[in-house]
Structure formats: structure tokens, C-alpha cells
Design an enzyme around this catalytic site. Structure first.
Site, PDB file in Angstrom:
ATOM      1  N   LYS A 116      -6.065 -21.905  -3.372  1.00  0.00           N
ATOM      2  CA  LYS A 116      -6.227 -22.567  -2.062  1.00  0.00           C
ATOM      3  C   LYS A 116      -7.154 -21.727  -1.188  1.00  0.00           C
TER       4      LYS A 116
ATOM      5  N   PHE B 155      -3.992 -13.210  -0.034  1.00  0.00           N
ATOM      6  CA  PHE B 155      -5.040 -14.022  -0.661  1.00  0.00           C
ATOM      7  C   PHE B 155      -5.171 -13.820  -2.177  1.00  0.00           C
TER       8      PHE B 155
ATOM      9  N   GLU C 153       4.665  -5.133  10.070  1.00  0.00           N
ATOM     10  CA  GLU C 153       4.506  -6.547   9.722  1.00  0.00           C
ATOM     11  C   GLU C 153       3.007  -6.711   9.511  1.00  0.00           C
TER      12      GLU C 153
ATOM     13  N   TYR D 204      -1.126 -10.230  14.832  1.00  0.00           N
ATOM     14  CA  TYR D 204      -1.040  -9.055  13.947  1.00  0.00           C
ATOM     15  C   TYR D 204      -2.017  -7.967  14.390  1.00  0.00           C
TER      16      TYR D 204
ATOM     17  N   THR E 116      -5.839  -0.729  10.526  1.00  0.00           N
ATOM     18  CA  THR E 116      -6.660  -1.748   9.873  1.00  0.00           C
ATOM     19  C   THR E 116      -8.013  -1.897  10.571  1.00  0.00           C
ATOM     20  N   ASP E 117      -9.010  -2.373   9.814  1.00  0.00           N
ATOM     21  CA  ASP E 117     -10.320  -2.669  10.419  1.00  0.00           C
ATOM     22  C   ASP E 117     -10.246  -3.879  11.355  1.00  0.00           C
ATOM     23  N   GLU E 118      -9.147  -4.659  11.261  1.00  0.00           N
ATOM     24  CA  GLU E 118      -9.060  -5.874  12.091  1.00  0.00           C
ATOM     25  C   GLU E 118      -8.952  -5.573  13.583  1.00  0.00           C
TER      26      GLU E 118
ATOM     27  N   ALA F  48      -6.080 -20.526  12.029  1.00  0.00           N
ATOM     28  CA  ALA F  48      -6.459 -20.521  13.453  1.00  0.00           C
ATOM     29  C   ALA F  48      -7.059 -19.164  13.816  1.00  0.00           C
TER      30      ALA F  48
ATOM     31  N   LYS G 272      -1.508  -4.100  15.932  1.00  0.00           N
ATOM     32  CA  LYS G 272      -2.017  -2.883  15.281  1.00  0.00           C
ATOM     33  C   LYS G 272      -2.932  -2.123  16.242  1.00  0.00           C
TER      34      LYS G 272
ATOM     35  N   TYR H  57      -9.137 -21.283   2.345  1.00  0.00           N
ATOM     36  CA  TYR H  57      -9.180 -21.734   3.734  1.00  0.00           C
ATOM     37  C   TYR H  57     -10.607 -22.169   4.075  1.00  0.00           C
TER      38      TYR H  57
ATOM     39  N   ILE I 252       0.837  -1.201   0.000  1.00  0.00           N
ATOM     40  CA  ILE I 252       0.000   0.000   0.000  1.00  0.00           C
ATOM     41  C   ILE I 252       0.874   1.254   0.000  1.00  0.00           C
TER      42      ILE I 252
HETATM   43  P1  NAD Z   1       3.405  -4.862   3.356  1.00  0.00           P
HETATM   44  O1  NAD Z   1       3.786  -6.003   4.222  1.00  0.00           O
HETATM   45  O2  NAD Z   1       3.170  -5.099   1.903  1.00  0.00           O
HETATM   46  O3  NAD Z   1       4.537  -3.736   3.440  1.00  0.00           O
HETATM   47  C1  NAD Z   1       5.139  -3.366   4.655  1.00  0.00           C
HETATM   48  C2  NAD Z   1       6.364  -2.510   4.324  1.00  0.00           C
HETATM   49  O4  NAD Z   1       6.936  -2.076   5.582  1.00  0.00           O
HETATM   50  C3  NAD Z   1       7.465  -3.281   3.579  1.00  0.00           C
HETATM   51  O5  NAD Z   1       7.998  -2.495   2.547  1.00  0.00           O
HETATM   52  C4  NAD Z   1       8.522  -3.541   4.667  1.00  0.00           C
HETATM   53  O6  NAD Z   1       9.836  -3.632   4.157  1.00  0.00           O
HETATM   54  C5  NAD Z   1       8.339  -2.318   5.544  1.00  0.00           C
HETATM   55  N1  NAD Z   1       8.777  -2.562   6.932  1.00  0.00           N
HETATM   56  C6  NAD Z   1       8.428  -3.601   7.732  1.00  0.00           C
HETATM   57  N2  NAD Z   1       9.021  -3.465   8.935  1.00  0.00           N
HETATM   58  C7  NAD Z   1       9.748  -2.302   8.895  1.00  0.00           C
HETATM   59  C8  NAD Z   1      10.576  -1.640   9.837  1.00  0.00           C
HETATM   60  N3  NAD Z   1      10.788  -2.137  11.065  1.00  0.00           N
HETATM   61  N4  NAD Z   1      11.154  -0.486   9.456  1.00  0.00           N
HETATM   62  C9  NAD Z   1      10.979   0.018   8.199  1.00  0.00           C
HETATM   63  N5  NAD Z   1      10.212  -0.584   7.275  1.00  0.00           N
HETATM   64  C10 NAD Z   1       9.596  -1.732   7.617  1.00  0.00           C
HETATM   65  O7  NAD Z   1       2.150  -4.201   4.051  1.00  0.00           O
HETATM   66  P2  NAD Z   1       0.856  -3.512   3.395  1.00  0.00           P
HETATM   67  O8  NAD Z   1      -0.131  -4.549   3.092  1.00  0.00           O
HETATM   68  O9  NAD Z   1       1.294  -2.558   2.366  1.00  0.00           O
HETATM   69  O10 NAD Z   1       0.314  -2.701   4.665  1.00  0.00           O
HETATM   70  C11 NAD Z   1       0.782  -1.379   4.907  1.00  0.00           C
HETATM   71  C12 NAD Z   1       0.048  -0.820   6.118  1.00  0.00           C
HETATM   72  O11 NAD Z   1      -1.342  -0.789   5.865  1.00  0.00           O
HETATM   73  C13 NAD Z   1       0.236  -1.630   7.397  1.00  0.00           C
HETATM   74  O12 NAD Z   1       0.352  -0.735   8.473  1.00  0.00           O
HETATM   75  C14 NAD Z   1      -1.046  -2.435   7.493  1.00  0.00           C
HETATM   76  O13 NAD Z   1      -1.341  -2.745   8.832  1.00  0.00           O
HETATM   77  C15 NAD Z   1      -2.037  -1.477   6.903  1.00  0.00           C
HETATM   78  N6  NAD Z   1      -3.229  -2.053   6.279  1.00  0.00           N
HETATM   79  C16 NAD Z   1      -3.105  -3.010   5.316  1.00  0.00           C
HETATM   80  C17 NAD Z   1      -4.239  -3.487   4.676  1.00  0.00           C
HETATM   81  C18 NAD Z   1      -4.145  -4.527   3.572  1.00  0.00           C
HETATM   82  O14 NAD Z   1      -5.172  -4.965   3.058  1.00  0.00           O
HETATM   83  N7  NAD Z   1      -2.971  -4.937   3.137  1.00  0.00           N
HETATM   84  C19 NAD Z   1      -5.503  -2.992   5.041  1.00  0.00           C
HETATM   85  C20 NAD Z   1      -5.588  -2.023   6.051  1.00  0.00           C
HETATM   86  C21 NAD Z   1      -4.442  -1.559   6.651  1.00  0.00           C
HETATM   87  O1  DAU Z   2      -8.719  -6.106   6.841  1.00  0.00           O
HETATM   88  C1  DAU Z   2      -7.486  -5.508   6.623  1.00  0.00           C
HETATM   89  C2  DAU Z   2      -6.389  -6.543   6.654  1.00  0.00           C
HETATM   90  O2  DAU Z   2      -6.508  -7.285   5.444  1.00  0.00           O
HETATM   91  C3  DAU Z   2      -5.000  -5.947   6.785  1.00  0.00           C
HETATM   92  O3  DAU Z   2      -4.882  -5.338   8.041  1.00  0.00           O
HETATM   93  C4  DAU Z   2      -3.913  -7.015   6.635  1.00  0.00           C
HETATM   94  O4  DAU Z   2      -2.621  -6.410   6.644  1.00  0.00           O
HETATM   95  C5  DAU Z   2      -4.131  -7.729   5.322  1.00  0.00           C
HETATM   96  O5  DAU Z   2      -3.185  -8.785   5.172  1.00  0.00           O
HETATM   97  C6  DAU Z   2      -5.547  -8.292   5.255  1.00  0.00           C
HETATM   98  O6  DAU Z   2      -5.727  -9.334   6.244  1.00  0.00           O
HETATM   99  P1  DAU Z   2      -6.495 -10.703   5.896  1.00  0.00           P
HETATM  100  O7  DAU Z   2      -6.050 -11.729   6.860  1.00  0.00           O
HETATM  101  O8  DAU Z   2      -7.951 -10.448   5.727  1.00  0.00           O
HETATM  102  O9  DAU Z   2      -5.876 -10.941   4.412  1.00  0.00           O
HETATM  103  P2  DAU Z   2      -5.327 -12.250   3.670  1.00  0.00           P
HETATM  104  O10 DAU Z   2      -4.984 -11.813   2.281  1.00  0.00           O
HETATM  105  O11 DAU Z   2      -4.270 -12.955   4.433  1.00  0.00           O
HETATM  106  O12 DAU Z   2      -6.600 -13.201   3.625  1.00  0.00           O
HETATM  107  C7  DAU Z   2      -7.850 -12.746   3.100  1.00  0.00           C
HETATM  108  C8  DAU Z   2      -8.880 -13.850   3.323  1.00  0.00           C
HETATM  109  O13 DAU Z   2      -8.542 -14.973   2.494  1.00  0.00           O
HETATM  110  C9  DAU Z   2      -8.903 -14.373   4.735  1.00  0.00           C
HETATM  111  O14 DAU Z   2     -10.246 -14.718   5.064  1.00  0.00           O
HETATM  112  C10 DAU Z   2      -8.053 -15.660   4.678  1.00  0.00           C
HETATM  113  C11 DAU Z   2      -8.321 -16.156   3.282  1.00  0.00           C
HETATM  114  N1  DAU Z   2      -7.238 -16.893   2.610  1.00  0.00           N
HETATM  115  C12 DAU Z   2      -5.979 -16.372   2.633  1.00  0.00           C
HETATM  116  C13 DAU Z   2      -4.948 -17.014   1.969  1.00  0.00           C
HETATM  117  C14 DAU Z   2      -3.532 -16.466   1.982  1.00  0.00           C
HETATM  118  C15 DAU Z   2      -7.531 -18.064   1.901  1.00  0.00           C
HETATM  119  O15 DAU Z   2      -8.678 -18.526   1.857  1.00  0.00           O
HETATM  120  N2  DAU Z   2      -6.509 -18.691   1.234  1.00  0.00           N
HETATM  121  C16 DAU Z   2      -5.232 -18.213   1.229  1.00  0.00           C
HETATM  122  O16 DAU Z   2      -4.360 -18.828   0.572  1.00  0.00           O
END
Ligand code: NAD
Ligand code: DAU
Length: 332
Positions: free
Chosen positions: A203, A188, A81, A148, A121-123, A272, A152, A205, A13
Site C-alpha cells: 500500500k 512502511f 511513541e 510525533y 529524528t531528522d523529522e 495528512a 520529538k 500513500y 532501534i
Molecule cells: P519503536 O516504536 O519501535 O520502539 C519504542 C520502544 O519504546 C518500545 O519498545 C516501547 O515499548 C518503548 N516505550 C514507549 N513508551 C515508553 C515509555 N513511556 N516508557 C518506557 N518504554 C517506552 O521505536 P523505534 O523506531 O525503535 O524508535 C526508537 C527511537 O529512535 C525513537 O526515539 C525515535 O524517535 C527515534 N528514531 C527512529 C527512527 C526510525 O526510523 N524508526 C529514525 C530516527 C529516530
Molecule cells: O525520518 C525518521 C523517522 O522515520 C522516524 O523519526 C520515525 O520514528 C519513523 O517511523 C520514520 O517516519 P516515517 O513517517 O518516514 O516512516 P513510515 O515508515 O511511517 O513511512 C515511510 C514513508 O512511507 C512515508 O513517506 C509514508 C509512506 N508509507 C507508509 C506506510 C506505513 C506508505 O506509502 N505506505 C504505508 O503503508
């Protein structure tokens, strides 16, 4: 024109946000990213180097963060993370980056007076029943389920405490599940797209009944820019685009878009503590700050995302085998 410090700007992001900022504003950006397994400098390729500086470093490094902070008008804090499955396997890095890293940034903005926007995050709100008419709002009680999401939630509470106790100039946003280009193949949607592209079965879950509320990463970026420009200090804003889908529907759509049979997937061991459903009510952001999402057609956004993964195999292929070995060892 603002000078932004973007932590985690080489991640999914964060890199989408940097593309959006450089493409839609005159702002300059410094990315601070340690390039963990999830960071990829190639995600920033092709951007205007006169307006983008990259610093490789850790947000828990107080000296580095303290040096960088005063050179900027605002810090947008994406670094984390971010993967639930990794947090179930090894929680410690989540505590270090998500808790200590956010604390380190808060102490630096406390000293420098720089504005902070904290990405969350909404989580943090836990999960909802499938038939619950309520969605998450800014007043929903915190109830995180995983290592996780609990870290957050902890980071959000630190930000709130630093605002109240020390007058730090901060806002928070809690967004739903993002999709789009540059997302790591552990997640996912990219996992299922790249499986299907490689002739392997997606795959799912369990039965795939779990619901996520999908938003395109560009809409997340525009919402964050809106909060930076118009958000009230100390406030929290939920970001969502009314994109609820269960996981089975998403897998079936990916298969359909790739011309493969609807049942060409495997049901694997469930996660889990797997949260059942997330759903965001983003009325506050829309009515108070006037934000609206642009990507309202999930199928079109997903098709474009599939095209991006098809066209950018060199970006994701190096991580794919390691990710699949990690999942295979857990029966996933
Ligand atoms: P991501 O794992 O793709 O990227 C994380 C980035 O942070 C990476 O570039 C990594 O190198 C860097 N990083 C990790 N630890 C670090 C540290 N100690 N110092 C400096 N850099 C570090 O994550 P993402 O999916 O892009 O998520 C970004 C943010 O958005 C997170 O805070 C996450 O909680 C939040 N978020 C993600 C989602 C989602 O759907 N992915 C949804 C809502 C909120
Ligand atoms: O809601 C926001 C969150 O969304 C962010 O805070 C997290 O950083 C981001 O990773 C994401 O979390 P989820 O756990 O919802 O995302 P993930 O992509 O891991 O999984 C999405 C859904 O798909 C979840 O219900 C688990 C399921 N899943 C995931 C994987 C990797 C599967 O069914 N199969 C898979 O292989």
C-alpha cells in the site's frame, strides 16, 4: 567497560542497539522498557543474560528512573511513541512519553550526574522540496509537521535547555529512516514486505513520490556508540548514510526481490500533512568523530531484511491483523 541504561531497548532501534553493544563491546546493558504495543521482549532473545538485565517500567515513573540511574555510567534514550500515523489518530501518548518521559530522565540525570545520549529524528527539521540541493544539517531550523515530530522537537529542546541551564552531560543525535530486523509491521518497509509475503498488495500513500533517506539500524547503532565514546557534551550530530529513495522505488524493489510484478501494489489515501522529503548531511559526524556507515548497498540490506521477515513470521504475525484493520479503517 561501561554500564548502559537503554530506554526503549525492546523496540526496533533500541533492540538493534542492544545486539550491537553486546556483540561489539564489553559493556553491560539494562533495558528499561514499558513494553507498549511496539515493544517485544523476543527481540532480545538469545543475548548474553550475564550482561543484559530487563526492567519493565515507564520512563515517566520518576521514582523508578531515579533508582536505576545511579547504577549506570550513561543512559541511551530510545524510548518514544514513534509512529506518525498513530500520532495523527491519538496524539496524547506522544506528549506523555516523548515530552514528559524525556523531562523525567533529564531530572534524574541532573540529580545523578549520569551522561545522557538522546535519540532523535531528522523529522524535527520538517521537509525539503524534491529538487532542493540542500540537505538537513545541525544548523537547519526546527520546523516539525506532525504531532510525533513536534513532540520529538520539544524533547530535543528540553535536552538543550537542561545542558545550558543545569550543566547536564548530554548529546543529541537526529537520524534518518531506519530499516532492518525487529521493526514493527506498522512501519512502511515491514508493512510492504509482510503484505507481499502474505499474498496481499503493498500500500503506497498517494503516488509514492515522497523521499526518505534510508539507513540500516546497525549503522545507526554504530553511530550512537561513536557519539557516546567521542561526542562533545552539548553537541548535536546528524546521522545518515546517503540513502535517498522515493517510496515507489522501495515498493518496486521489494516486489522485484520477491519475484512479483513491479505494479502489484495499491495507491491508497495519502497521510495528512505528509512530509515530502528528508535528506541528511552527516559531514559533522564523519569528519569530527570519524564515523562511516557499513551498509552502503540498500538492495542487499533490503534483501537481508526480507529474509529476516520470511524467517521470523512468529515475531510479526501476532501484530499484523490489528495493524491492517487500523489502516483499512482509514482507507490506507
Ligand atoms: P519503536 O516504536 O519501535 O520502539 C519504542 C520502544 O519504546 C518500545 O519498545 C516501547 O515499548 C518503548 N516505550 C514507549 N513508551 C515508553 C515509555 N513511556 N516508557 C518506557 N518504554 C517506552 O521505536 P523505534 O523506531 O525503535 O524508535 C526508537 C527511537 O529512535 C525513537 O526515539 C525515535 O524517535 C527515534 N528514531 C527512529 C527512527 C526510525 O526510523 N524508526 C529514525 C530516527 C529516530
Ligand atoms: O525520518 C525518521 C523517522 O522515520 C522516524 O523519526 C520515525 O520514528 C519513523 O517511523 C520514520 O517516519 P516515517 O513517517 O518516514 O516512516 P513510515 O515508515 O511511517 O513511512 C515511510 C514513508 O512511507 C512515508 O513517506 C509514508 C509512506 N508509507 C507508509 C506506510 C506505513 C506508505 O506509502 N505506505 C504505508 O503503508
Amino acid at each position: 567497560m561501561a554500564k548502559l541504561l537503554v530506554t526503549g531497548g525492546a523496540g526496533f532501534i533500541g533492540s538493534n542497539f542492544v545486539h550491537h553493544v553486546l556483540g561489539t563491546t564489553d559493556d553491560t546493558v539494562t533495558v528499561l522498557d514499558k513494553l507498549s504495543y511496539a515493544g517485544n521482549l523476543a527481540s532480545l532473545d538469545g543475548l548474553d543474560e550475564r550482561r543484559l538485565r530487563f526492567v519493565r517500567g515507564d520512563i515517566t515513573d520518576a521514582e523508578l528512573v531515579g533508582e536505576l540511574m545511579p547504577e549506570h555510567d550513561a543512559v541511551v534514550h530510545f524510548a518514544a511513541e514513534s509512529h506518525n500515523d498513530n500520532s495523527l489518530h491519538d496524539p496524547r501518548p506522544f506528549l506523555d512519553t516523548n515530552i514528559i518521559g524525556t523531562y523525567t530522565l533529564l531530572e534524574a540525570v541532573r540529580r545523578s550526574g549520569v551522561r545522557l545520549h538522546h535519540i532523535s529524528t531528522d523529522e524535527v527539521y520538517g521537509d525539503l522540496e524534491l529538487d532542493d540541493p540542500q540537505r538537513f544539517t545541525e544548523t537547519t531550523p526546527y520546523n516539525p509537521s506532525s504531532p510525533y515530530s513536534s513532540t520529538k522537537a520539544g524533547s530535543d529542546l528540553l535536552v538543550r535547555a537542561w545542558v545550558r541551564s543545569f550543566g547536564v552531560q548530554a548529546t543529541i543525535s537526529n537520524c534518518s529512516n531506519n530499516y532492518g530486523p525487529f521493526q514493527h509491521v506498522e512501519k512502511f518497509i515491514p508493512r510492504q514486505i509482510t503484505n507481499a509475503l502474505r499474498g496481499e498488495r503493498p500500500k503506497l500513500y498517494g503516488a509514492g513520490a515522497n523521499v526518505r533517506d534510508w539507513i540500516h539500524a546497525t549503522d545507526h547503532s554504530s553511530a550512537v556508540l561513536t557519539i557516546l565514546e567521542k561526542g562533545a557534551i552539548g553537541e548535536t550530530y546528524l546521522i545518515g548514510a546517503d540513502g535517498e529513495k522515493n517510496n515507489r522505488e522501495v515498493v518496486e524493489l521489494i516486489l522485484a526481490l520477491l519475484g512479483q510484478p513491479a505494479d502489484a501494489y495499491d495507491s491508497v489515501t495519502d497521510r495528512a500533512g505528509h512530509d515530502l522529503r528528508y535528506a541528511i548531511d552527516s559531514t559533522k559526524l564523519r569528519t569530527e568523530l570519524g564515523w562511516e556507515p557499513e551498509f552502503r548497498d540498500f538492495e542487499a540490506g533490503l534483501a537481508a531484511t526480507i529474509d529476516w521477515y520470511r524467517d521470523n513470521e512468529a515475531w510479526w504475525a501476532p501484530a499484523k491483523d490489528g495493524v491492517e484493520a487500523f489502516y483499512a479503517a482509514k482507507g490506507q
